[in-house]
Design an enzyme around this catalytic site. Structure first.
Site, PDB file in Angstrom:
ATOM      1  N   ILE A 188       0.552   6.943   8.728  1.00  0.00           N
ATOM      2  CA  ILE A 188      -0.419   5.980   9.263  1.00  0.00           C
ATOM      3  C   ILE A 188      -0.461   4.719   8.392  1.00  0.00           C
ATOM      4  O   ILE A 188      -1.448   4.444   7.714  1.00  0.00           O
ATOM      5  CB  ILE A 188      -1.837   6.601   9.380  1.00  0.00           C
ATOM      6  CG1 ILE A 188      -2.324   7.199   8.046  1.00  0.00           C
ATOM      7  CG2 ILE A 188      -1.859   7.684  10.444  1.00  0.00           C
ATOM      8  CD1 ILE A 188      -3.844   7.507   8.046  1.00  0.00           C
ATOM      9  N   PRO A 189       0.638   3.928   8.403  1.00  0.00           N
ATOM     10  CA  PRO A 189       0.678   2.758   7.539  1.00  0.00           C
ATOM     11  C   PRO A 189      -0.455   1.762   7.817  1.00  0.00           C
ATOM     12  O   PRO A 189      -0.805   1.509   8.966  1.00  0.00           O
ATOM     13  CB  PRO A 189       2.041   2.125   7.834  1.00  0.00           C
ATOM     14  CG  PRO A 189       2.514   2.732   9.104  1.00  0.00           C
ATOM     15  CD  PRO A 189       1.856   4.069   9.220  1.00  0.00           C
ATOM     16  N   HIS A 190      -1.041   1.269   6.745  1.00  0.00           N
ATOM     17  CA  HIS A 190      -2.090   0.251   6.859  1.00  0.00           C
ATOM     18  C   HIS A 190      -2.101  -0.576   5.589  1.00  0.00           C
ATOM     19  O   HIS A 190      -1.455  -0.211   4.612  1.00  0.00           O
ATOM     20  CB  HIS A 190      -3.452   0.893   7.121  1.00  0.00           C
ATOM     21  CG  HIS A 190      -3.856   1.917   6.100  1.00  0.00           C
ATOM     22  ND1 HIS A 190      -4.416   1.570   4.897  1.00  0.00           N
ATOM     23  CD2 HIS A 190      -3.747   3.250   6.099  1.00  0.00           C
ATOM     24  CE1 HIS A 190      -4.659   2.678   4.200  1.00  0.00           C
ATOM     25  NE2 HIS A 190      -4.257   3.713   4.904  1.00  0.00           N
ATOM     26  N   GLY A 191      -2.848  -1.664   5.581  1.00  0.00           N
ATOM     27  CA  GLY A 191      -2.823  -2.603   4.464  1.00  0.00           C
ATOM     28  C   GLY A 191      -3.749  -2.210   3.327  1.00  0.00           C
ATOM     29  O   GLY A 191      -4.329  -1.121   3.312  1.00  0.00           O
TER      30      GLY A 191
ATOM     31  N   ARG B 223       0.834  -1.203   0.000  1.00  0.00           N
ATOM     32  CA  ARG B 223       0.000   0.000   0.000  1.00  0.00           C
ATOM     33  C   ARG B 223       0.876   1.264   0.000  1.00  0.00           C
ATOM     34  O   ARG B 223       0.633   2.222  -0.728  1.00  0.00           O
ATOM     35  CB  ARG B 223      -0.945  -0.044   1.194  1.00  0.00           C
ATOM     36  CG  ARG B 223      -1.377   1.278   1.759  1.00  0.00           C
ATOM     37  CD  ARG B 223      -2.316   2.048   0.827  1.00  0.00           C
ATOM     38  NE  ARG B 223      -2.120   3.467   1.050  1.00  0.00           N
ATOM     39  CZ  ARG B 223      -3.079   4.354   1.145  1.00  0.00           C
ATOM     40  NH1 ARG B 223      -4.324   3.983   0.985  1.00  0.00           N
ATOM     41  NH2 ARG B 223      -2.802   5.611   1.354  1.00  0.00           N
TER      42      ARG B 223
END
Lengths: 149, 102
Positions: free
Chosen positions: A65-68, A51
């Site tokens: 704000i790392p997320h998948g 992502r």
């Protein structure tokens, strides 16, 4: 005191003295912290990095704000947030990042917390407090939605 | 180029890939900014934008996918999750009235 729903932030998912050699390393650590509290399968971590390669999750004020990805959602067991602080900074495609809020979400359990984070980022003083605190209790206090105080 | 009058906007959709992070954050900001106006703000994955969306707000990097998913719907692309000028302009047009252009 009103009974606020608990934040999806496990105290064990706050690490304020982390160190990372690269953006991907920082994301992996955010993911490993979510894994350690049982929120995700390991497969989710790769989708967080994927992502980030398509669109940066840098949101300003030294925060990412790392997320998948949507496909990664299947690897999420429950809504959870991890907060990792990198006092030495991480080069995030040219932006210096000090704080990462890792996100794993199936539902909307994290929405209030993200909404509060957005308010903090619009206020340079509070953003600075969040970036600089080495106290997990202070992180909780800052991220607690204001309406519940 | 599609355009729409602010008073005809009933639903704004913030689209992103997973509907997990940045779109959630932006949608909550928009909801706060537009509080009191008769407009709904939702966040959805880019491949399931509802048919009754009047305006789509999404990251410039997802604009092509959003256009393919909802052709003909007005799209406002942005670069910054917090404080993007395009989003600020959308909010001010919604509040003060006027035409929203792509």
């Amino acid at each position: 005191m009103p009974d606020a729903a608990p934040l999806p932030l496990d105290p064990r998912a706050i690490r304020l003295d982390a160190e990372a050699g690269s953006r991907d390393d920082a994301i992996r650590q955010c993911g490993e912290t979510l894994l350690a509290v049982g929120a995700i399968d390991e497969a989710y971590i790769a989708t967080m990095i994927e992502r980030e390669r398509s669109i940066s999750t840098y949101v300003g004020e030294g925060v990412a704000i790392p997320h998948g990805t949507l496909a990664g959602k299947d690897a999420v067991h429950h809504d959870a947030i991890s907060v990792l602080r990198f006092p030495g900074g991480v080069d995030w495609d040219g932006e210096p990042v000090v704080l990462c809020v890792g996100i794993a979400a199936r539902d909307d359990g994290h929405v209030r917390l993200l909404s509060e984070l957005a308010q903090i980022l619009l206020d340079p003083e509070r953003a600075k407090a969040l970036r600089e605190t080495a106290d997990a209790a202070e992180v909780f206090r800052l991220l607690q939605p204001a309406a519940d105080e | 180029m599609p355009s729409i009058d602010s008073k005809d906007v009933k639903k704004i959709v913030v689209a992103c890939d997973a509907g997990m992070g940045s779109s959630v954050m932006l949608a909550s900001q928009l909801r706060k900014s537009l509080k009191g106006l008769p407009v709904e703000v939702e966040h959805t994955p880019v491949n399931s934008i509802p048919a009754d969306a009047d305006v789509i707000v999404c990251h410039a990097g997802l604009a092509d996918r959003a256009r393919a998913s909802a052709p003909g719907t007005l799209l406002v692309p942005f670069q910054l999750f917090i404080g993007d000028p395009a989003v600020t302009k959308l909010v001010s047009t919604m509040k003060n009235g006027g035409t929203i252009n792509a």
